[in-house]
Scaffold this motif. Structure first.
Motif, PDB file in Angstrom:
ATOM      1  N   LYS A   3     141.229  53.994  46.187  1.00 39.52           N
ATOM      2  CA  LYS A   3     139.913  53.708  46.741  1.00 39.52           C
ATOM      3  C   LYS A   3     139.544  52.248  46.530  1.00 39.52           C
ATOM      4  CE  LYS A   3     138.325  58.394  46.073  1.00 39.52           C
ATOM      5  NZ  LYS A   3     137.511  59.286  45.283  1.00 39.52           N
ATOM      6  N   SER A   4     140.000  51.673  45.463  1.00 31.47           N
ATOM      7  CA  SER A   4     139.664  50.295  45.115  1.00 31.47           C
ATOM      8  C   SER A   4     140.806  49.339  45.451  1.00 31.47           C
ATOM      9  CB  SER A   4     139.314  50.208  43.636  1.00 31.47           C
ATOM     10  OG  SER A   4     140.426  50.619  42.856  1.00 31.47           O
ATOM     11  N   ILE A   5     141.558  49.629  46.510  1.00 30.28           N
ATOM     12  CA  ILE A   5     142.731  48.822  46.843  1.00 30.28           C
ATOM     13  C   ILE A   5     142.374  47.358  47.063  1.00 30.28           C
ATOM     14  CG2 ILE A   5     142.674  49.314  49.333  1.00 30.28           C
ATOM     15  CD1 ILE A   5     145.888  49.124  47.256  1.00 30.28           C
ATOM     16  N   ASP A   6     141.263  47.078  47.711  1.00 28.84           N
ATOM     17  CA  ASP A   6     140.897  45.686  47.966  1.00 28.84           C
ATOM     18  C   ASP A   6     140.619  44.931  46.681  1.00 28.84           C
ATOM     19  OD1 ASP A   6     141.144  45.706  50.799  1.00 28.84           O
ATOM     20  OD2 ASP A   6     139.272  46.813  50.906  1.00 28.84           O
ATOM     21  N   THR A   7     139.914  45.549  45.764  1.00 25.61           N
ATOM     22  CA  THR A   7     139.644  44.922  44.474  1.00 25.61           C
ATOM     23  C   THR A   7     140.944  44.678  43.721  1.00 25.61           C
ATOM     24  OG1 THR A   7     137.501  46.017  44.362  1.00 25.61           O
ATOM     25  CG2 THR A   7     138.389  45.167  42.287  1.00 25.61           C
ATOM     26  N   VAL A  28     149.631  36.530  50.760  1.00 24.09           N
ATOM     27  CA  VAL A  28     149.378  37.473  49.670  1.00 24.09           C
ATOM     28  C   VAL A  28     150.125  38.771  49.964  1.00 24.09           C
ATOM     29  CG1 VAL A  28     147.603  38.857  48.525  1.00 24.09           C
ATOM     30  CG2 VAL A  28     147.151  36.456  49.056  1.00 24.09           C
ATOM     31  N   ALA A  29     150.064  39.233  51.206  1.00 22.08           N
ATOM     32  CA  ALA A  29     150.760  40.466  51.597  1.00 22.08           C
ATOM     33  C   ALA A  29     152.261  40.347  51.346  1.00 22.08           C
ATOM     34  CB  ALA A  29     150.496  40.782  53.059  1.00 22.08           C
ATOM     35  N   ASP A  30     152.847  39.226  51.718  1.00 18.43           N
ATOM     36  CA  ASP A  30     154.278  39.007  51.517  1.00 18.43           C
ATOM     37  C   ASP A  30     154.633  39.087  50.038  1.00 18.43           C
ATOM     38  OD1 ASP A  30     156.970  38.294  52.227  1.00 18.43           O
ATOM     39  OD2 ASP A  30     156.515  36.203  51.723  1.00 18.43           O
ATOM     40  N   TYR A  31     153.824  38.482  49.195  1.00 14.16           N
ATOM     41  CA  TYR A  31     154.067  38.530  47.752  1.00 14.16           C
ATOM     42  C   TYR A  31     154.032  39.963  47.231  1.00 14.16           C
ATOM     43  CZ  TYR A  31     153.276  38.254  42.765  1.00 14.16           C
ATOM     44  OH  TYR A  31     153.373  38.459  41.409  1.00 14.16           O
ATOM     45  N   ASP A  63     154.597  52.670  54.592  1.00 14.67           N
ATOM     46  CA  ASP A  63     154.445  51.927  55.847  1.00 14.67           C
ATOM     47  C   ASP A  63     152.971  51.663  56.154  1.00 14.67           C
ATOM     48  OD1 ASP A  63     157.199  51.940  56.135  1.00 14.67           O
ATOM     49  OD2 ASP A  63     157.215  53.604  57.562  1.00 14.67           O
ATOM     50  N   GLU A  64     152.119  52.639  55.900  1.00 12.76           N
ATOM     51  CA  GLU A  64     150.686  52.467  56.105  1.00 12.76           C
ATOM     52  C   GLU A  64     150.142  51.363  55.196  1.00 12.76           C
ATOM     53  OE1 GLU A  64     146.535  54.949  55.438  1.00 12.76           O
ATOM     54  OE2 GLU A  64     148.402  56.064  55.600  1.00 12.76           O
ATOM     55  N   LEU A  65     150.579  51.347  53.944  1.00 18.30           N
ATOM     56  CA  LEU A  65     150.155  50.305  53.006  1.00 18.30           C
ATOM     57  C   LEU A  65     150.626  48.931  53.474  1.00 18.30           C
ATOM     58  CD1 LEU A  65     148.924  49.311  50.332  1.00 18.30           C
ATOM     59  CD2 LEU A  65     151.124  49.855  49.251  1.00 18.30           C
ATOM     60  N   LYS A  66     151.880  48.822  53.887  1.00 18.62           N
ATOM     61  CA  LYS A  66     152.410  47.536  54.369  1.00 18.62           C
ATOM     62  C   LYS A  66     151.605  47.035  55.561  1.00 18.62           C
ATOM     63  CE  LYS A  66     157.259  48.135  53.090  1.00 18.62           C
ATOM     64  NZ  LYS A  66     158.616  48.264  53.658  1.00 18.62           N
ATOM     65  N   ASN A  67     151.309  47.923  56.490  1.00 18.03           N
ATOM     66  CA  ASN A  67     150.513  47.538  57.656  1.00 18.03           C
ATOM     67  C   ASN A  67     149.122  47.073  57.241  1.00 18.03           C
ATOM     68  OD1 ASN A  67     152.536  48.082  59.515  1.00 18.03           O
ATOM     69  ND2 ASN A  67     151.894  50.200  59.789  1.00 18.03           N
ATOM     70  N   TYR A  68     148.522  47.789  56.303  1.00 13.24           N
ATOM     71  CA  TYR A  68     147.202  47.419  55.806  1.00 13.24           C
ATOM     72  C   TYR A  68     147.240  46.034  55.152  1.00 13.24           C
ATOM     73  CZ  TYR A  68     142.805  47.528  53.297  1.00 13.24           C
ATOM     74  OH  TYR A  68     141.563  47.211  52.822  1.00 13.24           O
ATOM     75  N   LEU A  69     148.241  45.806  54.325  1.00 11.59           N
ATOM     76  CA  LEU A  69     148.370  44.508  53.656  1.00 11.59           C
ATOM     77  C   LEU A  69     148.577  43.384  54.668  1.00 11.59           C
ATOM     78  CD1 LEU A  69     150.621  45.561  50.645  1.00 11.59           C
ATOM     79  CD2 LEU A  69     148.212  44.887  50.544  1.00 11.59           C
ATOM     80  N   ASN A  70     149.478  43.601  55.612  1.00 12.65           N
ATOM     81  CA  ASN A  70     149.740  42.568  56.618  1.00 12.65           C
ATOM     82  C   ASN A  70     148.533  42.307  57.507  1.00 12.65           C
ATOM     83  OD1 ASN A  70     152.419  41.717  56.017  1.00 12.65           O
ATOM     84  ND2 ASN A  70     153.169  43.658  56.818  1.00 12.65           N
ATOM     85  N   ASP A  71     147.740  43.325  57.780  1.00 13.39           N
ATOM     86  CA  ASP A  71     146.548  43.154  58.605  1.00 13.39           C
ATOM     87  C   ASP A  71     145.401  42.480  57.864  1.00 13.39           C
ATOM     88  OD1 ASP A  71     147.816  44.392  60.729  1.00 13.39           O
ATOM     89  OD2 ASP A  71     146.787  46.320  60.463  1.00 13.39           O
ATOM     90  N   ASN A  72     145.321  42.701  56.547  1.00 14.15           N
ATOM     91  CA  ASN A  72     144.158  42.239  55.790  1.00 14.15           C
ATOM     92  C   ASN A  72     144.424  41.126  54.782  1.00 14.15           C
ATOM     93  OD1 ASN A  72     141.882  44.198  56.595  1.00 14.15           O
ATOM     94  ND2 ASN A  72     143.660  45.513  56.271  1.00 14.15           N
ATOM     95  N   TYR A  73     145.678  40.890  54.444  1.00 18.11           N
ATOM     96  CA  TYR A  73     146.002  39.886  53.417  1.00 18.11           C
ATOM     97  C   TYR A  73     147.088  38.933  53.885  1.00 18.11           C
ATOM     98  CZ  TYR A  73     143.062  42.741  50.556  1.00 18.11           C
ATOM     99  OH  TYR A  73     141.966  43.423  50.051  1.00 18.11           O
TER     100      TYR A  73
END
Length: 78
Positions: A3-7, A28-31, A63-73
């Protein structure tokens, strides 16, 4: 995902700013993705209740997490 993934992601980016900037990462996503795939794994990004019967996240969740990271970070830390 937690729930606190962004933080959590912002904390990782802040704590590892120097490594991200000087380590040849594109964002950041790549890291985070590189770190998870080459060491820590993806478990820390999910709540225990999200794991499958093996105690691991599914490939679909990863895969969902990777997409989220690439879209937001998809940026470098300031």
């Amino acid at each position: 995902m937690r729930k606190s993934i962004d933080t959590y992601i912002k904390s990782i980016a802040s704590d590892n700013k120097k490594f991200i900037l000087e380590g040849g990462y594109e964002s950041v996503a790549d890291y985070i993705i590189s770190n998870a795939e080459n060491g820590t794994g993806y478990n820390e990004y999910f709540d225990d209740s999200e794991f499958d019967e093996s105690g691991e996240p599914t490939q679909e969740q990863i895969d969902e997490l990777k997409n989220y990271l690439n879209d937001n970070y998809d940026y470098m830390p300031e």
